[in-house]
Design an enzyme around this catalytic site. Structure first.
Site, PDB file in Angstrom:
ATOM      1  CG  HIS A 276      -1.631  -4.152   0.274  1.00 23.42           C
ATOM      2  ND1 HIS A 276      -1.747  -2.816  -0.053  1.00 23.42           N
ATOM      3  CD2 HIS A 276      -2.118  -3.513   2.269  1.00 23.42           C
ATOM      4  CE1 HIS A 276      -2.186  -2.015   1.639  1.00 23.42           C
ATOM      5  NE2 HIS A 276      -1.802  -2.646   2.436  1.00 23.42           N
TER       6      HIS A 276
ATOM      7  CB  CYS B 113      -5.220  -2.086   2.510  1.00 23.56           C
ATOM      8  SG  CYS B 113      -5.317  -1.279   3.389  1.00 23.56           S
TER       9      CYS B 113
ATOM     10  CG  ASP C 111       3.386  -6.694  -0.881  1.00 25.44           C
ATOM     11  OD1 ASP C 111       4.369  -6.348  -0.058  1.00 25.44           O
ATOM     12  OD2 ASP C 111       2.560  -6.583  -0.926  1.00 25.44           O
TER      13      ASP C 111
ATOM     14  CD  GLN D 223       2.923  -8.445   6.321  1.00 20.35           C
ATOM     15  OE1 GLN D 223       3.366  -8.354   7.604  1.00 20.35           O
ATOM     16  NE2 GLN D 223       1.845  -7.188   6.808  1.00 20.35           N
TER      17      GLN D 223
ATOM     18  CE  LYS E  27       3.207  -2.701   6.157  1.00 20.17           C
ATOM     19  NZ  LYS E  27       1.880  -2.631   7.594  1.00 20.17           N
TER      20      LYS E  27
END
Length: 418
Positions: free
Chosen positions: A130, A373, A207, A210, A233
């Site tokens: 991303h 992104c 990251d 998700q 999220k």
């Protein structure tokens, strides 16, 4: 609990579905819906207990501060961290920038030399990042003279551990990578990469946007040095995220934001900062959002993250099966039968992704179109955009069936026969 029953049962917890009873919402990878418990936790606090935190000695301030810090404790426990290891941020993007800016300042001599980068040092990322986990490292490399290297993806948008090994060298000082790709749903071998980083003395940044909402995640067990994730999220509010960092690293990382509430002593020439996490939380804090964030992790914890992962594995399997049996549609990411998160990005032959998105939206199916992104990844795939369906706890097999039915009509509608 079955894939169908968890998703359908939990819809009664989400006001969105009362307002849109026939909705198929498959854009949770961008922003998830919020349960009533999260909404009411934030609004109840604003209505009855709202006050400044960490400022003054009033009862109101004390009660607000207690609620604010209790929320931090609950979010920290949810991801296997101590409360001093969790910093409130404006989002995951802000969290990653805070790490990069802190290392940049350390490289100027404003913090620990152990965090400093020099010309010729290397930062390693993947081509699947991303933009929020790419551009900050581009800027850090430009400021310090470090070299930014990347692990290439293959024709399906996947990167490999072997590819990571080829890019890591004795000059590598930092490896930053996605736990789960927001485009392909690929799940990274975190423990292997942490071990690879340890071999060369590099820091790791994860990251986790998700992954934290969709599977059991314990950062201390994973062994990463830093991680970032966002509330919006994971069934929570917008405008707040979290930076995880090992306590000993946070205490020597220079703060990227400076001002009130994060200092011990200030003179006209000098400032000294509080220990973590307060040293990173300058200014007025997102207090009500933190309360909502705490309620969101409480809700997820009540479901059981192993059950959430099991539910979404079923959704992922159904998405893959649906896409692969649809003529003229190409699935990006792990092959059928391989592990993936409940994300399915596709290319429809002969139809632009944005046209596909509009067609699906007209049929009540909300998905995401664009480059998500992640322009370098799409450039490697040779397309400007993909169509992405992404799930959460409220997604069920009926949603997948309606998505598949609409997807199967796209090419005929646009007159694509080849």
């Amino acid at each position: 609990m079955t894939t169908r029953s968890l998703g359908r049962l939990r819809r009664t917890d989400f006001p969105y579905y009362a307002a849109h009873p026939d909705a198929v919402y498959l854009d949770s990878g961008a922003t998830s819906q919020r349960p009533e418990t999260v909404i009411s936790a934030e609004t109840d606090f604003v209505g009855a207990d709202y006050a400044a935190v960490h400022r003054g000695s009033s009862v109101a301030t004390g009660e607000a501060t207690w609620a604010f810090e209790t929320a931090r404790e609950r979010v920290a426990a949810f991801i296997g961290a101590g409360e001093r290891e969790l910093v409130w941020t404006a989002g995951a993007t802000d969290a990653i920038n805070m790490i990069a800016l802190g290392i940049s300042d350390a490289s100027l001599g404003l913090g620990s030399a152990d965090l400093a980068l020099s010309a010729g040092d290397e930062i390693v990322v993947t081509e699947a990042e991303h933009h929020a986990n790419l551009i900050p490292w581009q800027r850090l490399a430009a400021r310090t003279g470090a070299v930014l290297r990347h692990v290439a993806v293959d024709a399906d948008g996947l990167w490999s551990l072997d590819g990571m090994r080829r890019e890591v060298s004795p000059r590598t000082r930092l490896i930053s990578f996605p736990h789960v790709s927001n485009v392909t749903g690929q799940i990274a071998p975190v423990a292997d990469i942490v071990g690879l980083a340890a071999e060369v003395g590099a820091l790791t940044v994860l990251d986790a946007c998700q992954s934290v909402p969709h599977m059991p995640v314990d950062f201390s067990t994973l062994g990463v040095d830093f991680a970032a994730f966002s509330a919006h999220k994971m069934l929570g509010p917008t405008g707040i995220g979290a930076l995880y960092g090992r306590a000993e690293l946070l205490d020597v990382l220079p703060p990227a934001r400076t001002g009130g509430s994060m200092i011990t002593t200030v003179t006209m020439e000098h400032a000294e900062f509080l220990p973590a996490p307060n040293r990173f939380e300058a200014g007025t804090q997102p207090v009500s959002q933190a309360i909502g964030f705490g309620a969101a992790v409480d809700y997820l914890a009540s479901l059981g993250m192993s059950d959430v992962r099991s539910h979404e594995e079923g959704i992922a399997e159904a998405l893959v099966e649906t896409v692969t049996r649809t003529p003229g549609v190409r699935l990006i990411g792990p092959a059928p039968g391989d592990e993936r998160a409940a994300i399915a990005s596709v290319i429809v032959d002969g139809v632009h992704a944005h046209d596909v998105g509009q067609f699906l939206d007209d049929r009540g199916v909300t998905i995401r179109t664009g480059h998500h992104c992640a322009q370098p990844l799409h450039r490697a795939l040779g397309v400007p955009a993909t169509v992405r369906a992404s799930a959460s706890v409220y997604t069920d097999l009926d949603d997948v069936a309606r998505f598949g039915e609409a997807l199967g009509e796209v090419r005929d509608y646009f007159g694509v026969t080849a």
